[in-house]
Design an enzyme around this catalytic site. Structure first.
Site, PDB file in Angstrom:
ATOM      1  N   SER A 156     -11.428   0.720 105.087  1.00  0.00           N
ATOM      2  CA  SER A 156     -10.785   0.200 103.876  1.00  0.00           C
ATOM      3  C   SER A 156     -10.387   1.374 103.009  1.00  0.00           C
ATOM      4  CB  SER A 156     -11.779  -0.695 103.118  1.00  0.00           C
ATOM      5  OG  SER A 156     -11.316  -0.998 101.822  1.00  0.00           O
ATOM      6  N   TYR A 169     -20.097  -2.735  99.580  1.00  0.00           N
ATOM      7  CA  TYR A 169     -18.885  -2.666 100.400  1.00  0.00           C
ATOM      8  C   TYR A 169     -18.382  -1.232 100.490  1.00  0.00           C
ATOM      9  CZ  TYR A 169     -14.280  -4.090 102.183  1.00  0.00           C
ATOM     10  OH  TYR A 169     -13.140  -4.240 102.950  1.00  0.00           O
TER      11      TYR A 169
END
Length: 274
Positions: A156, A169
């Site tokens: 990401s 995350y």
């Protein structure tokens, strides 16, 4: 419960014909988009993830019919190492090999760090990071024995930069990029490449729901949510598509990418260029 259904292997056609790919977290969204692109290039596919069985089997049959490849569905829980090892072994038994592993499975939880539930931290790390490790560990053995393989980890933009309230995350995705580098160094001489793809915001049904939710909660139009909230950090002010992410993954699995390993490719509209 392990395998819900499996369709026979077929030859397929395209640059990835004769190869088999596992894409974790692929019953919807980015993972399903990646699986469809790999199938369009001729790869047999193992779908993995959760959701209504009828909807999943519709995708299984659609991919097989549209691209003429074998498709298998496995409901392995990516937070459970034994499930992951079983999924890899079952795919190798069915297709003869796992040539491509795409670690896409992931979850998100948002909260201030001092309020972040420890059980949510553990869950995010287990699926987003440890799950990828266990899958790579199991798949690498067969790849090493054959002297070839492609591993692509879907990280990401948050694997490269931080954002408030996304501690688990961001930590998991940073860790996934580090894991990518280590595995690439270890496996380079065995003909195995290991790379990461780092998307920004990608258009999926979950993102569409998020737009509606934020528009209601902030009392602003959808267009303003898209531009000023979700895409605030993406200079191109547009969502990537799942097909674009799939195309980058397919390239990394092709012969043209044989010398690309240990790197992270950003597909984020310029987010991490700042």
């Amino acid at each position: 419960m392990n395998i819900v259904q499996s369709l026979p292997a077929k030859a397929g056609s395209g640059e990835l014909a004769g190869r088999a790919a596992i894409v974790t977290g692929s019953t919807s969204g980015i993972g399903l988009g990646i699986a469809r692109v790999l199938a369009s290039r001729g790869a047999a596919i193992v779908l993995n993830g959760f959701g209504p069985v009828d909807a999943i089997m519709k995708e299984v049959n659609a991919i097989s019919a549209e691209f003429g490849v074998g498709v298998r569905y496995d409901d392995a829980d990516m937070s459970k190492p034994d499930d992951i090892a079983r999924m890899i072994a079952a795919a190798e038994d069915h297709f003869g090999a796992v040539d491509i592993l795409v670690n896409n499975a992931g979850i998100q939880y948002v909260a201030p760090i001092d309020e972040f539930p420890p059980e949510k931290w553990d869950q995010v790390i287990a699926i987003n990071l440890s799950g990828a490790f266990h899958a790579m560990r199991a798949a690498a053995r067969g790849m090493k024995s054959r002297g070839s393989g492609r591993i692509v980890n879907i990280a990401s933009a948050h694997g490269l930069v931080g954002s408030p309230f996304k501690s688990a995350y961001t930590a998991a995705k940073h860790g996934l990029i580090g894991l990518t580098k280590v595995a690439a160094l270890e496996l380079a001489e065995q003909g195995i490449t290991v790379n990461a793809v780092c998307p920004g915001y990608v258009w999926t049904p979950l993102v569409e729901k998020q737009i509606d939710d934020q528009a209601r909660s902030h009392g602003i139009p959808r267009e303003q949510v898209v531009r000023d909230v979700l895409l605030k950090k993406q200079p191109n002010k547009r969502f990537s598509t799942v097909e674009e992410i799939g195309g980058v993954v397919a390239f990394l699995c092709s012969k043209d990418a044989a010398s690309i390993t240990g790197t992270s490719i950003s597909v984020d509209g310029g987010w991490t260029a700042e």
